[in-house]
Design an enzyme around this catalytic site. Sequence first.
Site, mmCIF file in Angstrom:
data_model
loop_
_atom_site.group_PDB
_atom_site.id
_atom_site.type_symbol
_atom_site.label_atom_id
_atom_site.label_comp_id
_atom_site.label_asym_id
_atom_site.label_seq_id
_atom_site.Cartn_x
_atom_site.Cartn_y
_atom_site.Cartn_z
ATOM 1 N N GLU A 27 9.774 53.759 62.065
ATOM 2 C CA GLU A 27 8.482 53.113 61.831
ATOM 3 C C GLU A 27 8.687 51.604 61.663
ATOM 4 O O GLU A 27 9.762 51.149 61.273
ATOM 5 C CB GLU A 27 7.860 53.711 60.555
ATOM 6 N N ASN A 174 -1.945 59.915 62.368
ATOM 7 C CA ASN A 174 -0.955 60.276 61.347
ATOM 8 C C ASN A 174 -1.638 60.390 59.983
ATOM 9 O O ASN A 174 -2.484 59.551 59.642
ATOM 10 C CB ASN A 174 0.104 59.162 61.262
ATOM 11 N N GLU A 175 -1.274 61.400 59.241
ATOM 12 C CA GLU A 175 -1.789 61.584 57.868
ATOM 13 C C GLU A 175 -3.263 61.211 57.793
ATOM 14 O O GLU A 175 -3.674 60.350 57.007
ATOM 15 C CB GLU A 175 -0.936 60.811 56.850
ATOM 16 N N GLU A 306 7.742 64.480 59.414
ATOM 17 C CA GLU A 306 8.274 63.618 58.349
ATOM 18 C C GLU A 306 8.848 64.518 57.272
ATOM 19 O O GLU A 306 8.141 65.358 56.710
ATOM 20 C CB GLU A 306 7.186 62.723 57.750
ATOM 21 N N GLN A 355 13.769 58.151 57.445
ATOM 22 C CA GLN A 355 13.678 57.587 58.791
ATOM 23 C C GLN A 355 15.076 57.194 59.233
ATOM 24 O O GLN A 355 15.972 57.116 58.404
ATOM 25 C CB GLN A 355 12.754 56.397 58.804
#
Length: 506
Positions: A27, A174-175, A306, A355
Amino acid sequence: MPSTRVVIDLDLPGATISRHVYGHFAEHLGRCIYGGFFVGEDSDIPNEGGIRLDVVEALRELNIPNLRWPGGCFADDYHWRDGIGPRDERPRMVNSHWGDVVEDNSFGTHEFMQLCEMLGADAYVNGNVGSGTVREMSEWIEYLTRADDSPMASLRRENGRDEPWKVPFFGIGNEAWGCGGNMRAEAYADLARQYATYVRNHGDNTVYRIAAGANSDDYAWTDELMKALGCLGCDGQGSSPYQALSLHYYTMSGSWEAKGSATEFDEDEWYLTLSRAYRIEELLTRHSTVMDRHDPRRRVGLVLDEWGTWWDVEPGTNPGFLYQQNTLRDALVASVHFDAFHRHADRLVMANIAQTVNVLQAMLLTDPETGALVKTPTFHVFAMNTPHHDAQALAAHVVDGETRTEDGRELPLLSASASTKDGAALVSLSNLDAGQARTVVLDLRGAEIAGFSAQVLTAASTADHNTPENPDAVAPASHDGIRRHERGLEVDLPAHSYVTVTLELA
Ligand code: AHR
């Protein structure tokens, strides 16, 4: 107590463990992209087009199957057209989620696709639903994957890339329940259907569209996204607007307010952390069960895009950059997750650790001053597990294993999984006991063992970790604590260790 056995039927292979469960996530956050993957062409650090060659070389050891980008929360703020064309003319923006820093967009679509090519990884591009338009998403996939002289293919050519790229995976936001728009499940489910419709297959590029799924144990979110797909048995996944749902789950010993230190923890925190990591088994089981109700033929995939540990940032670093050290405890968090992934190979099609570099549970840490690169204990678990990629899962039954109760749940102190491929098998064994070594019997049935070898990852202390001064404090070594036994093999597991056993099948 009788000695612990792990019973494995070598002749009963199950579902294929997709290599994509060993996927990654990068990210625009802290020093993951800038300083981690990308240093710019003028850097003294050897690079190709600004991409660090040492990082690529290290990650190639892991056979990274896919890389998710540009977020995370950043994805729903990202407007892809800002990241193409001459770098010095690209608009700037504020990265409001992560440190409130100014993003200069010097790493954009072309740089990401070049990185994937250098890594040999499939691209998993995450689109913007929260603040982007349907048109923007539709044009991005056209820009990336279309071959003819369409407007977006022509624009790509003007920016120096003639051939279209392959983009097998695309995330629809996302989310959406949080940073991606604070939506209710019903509202997002409709948007997911709408946006995904316009992520078209151009030429021979077939996109696997992943809707933004649940947080941890929010089973109602999964149920709503499955309901929104309608009658899967009627027309199959070919005409579903999205083909998979994601899930996010992070491990910490504390709470979101005080997550705990990455390197300073006592025995109680060690067990609490591993018990929370082990909870992934329950989450995968229960989300899969919800999905089964709508999709008994398991056409829709579950994507844990994730996962990993989330600790308090290293003292003195920017709290918005999520930079943390990585100890043997993180390595065992990873191995416990992988065992669960292997057991759920029939529904879990992909997973992405958060990540890859310098952020959260990273594979690699780079020094901001000297640029020095360090492989973390988690890196080594990924490396030791590469034979599990695309192998067929074998059930590994732990018999007479010890457990302890943590957080109201039972934590097995031995975690195990196994797989087979190309006339060989790999058995993974995690001894989660902080202080006690144990010997386990591998009760191997259904095949003769022509040869065997083992590797071990451990350290003097559970908190040991690697630094530029001591880069191999936690590194795998060949393990000689293994011998034949009347039932198969007997393996010594040091306290707090991860061991892999390679079996050559006759
Ligand atoms: O990985 C860090 C952040 O965690 C991601 O941006 C977001 O999706 C999640 O909350």
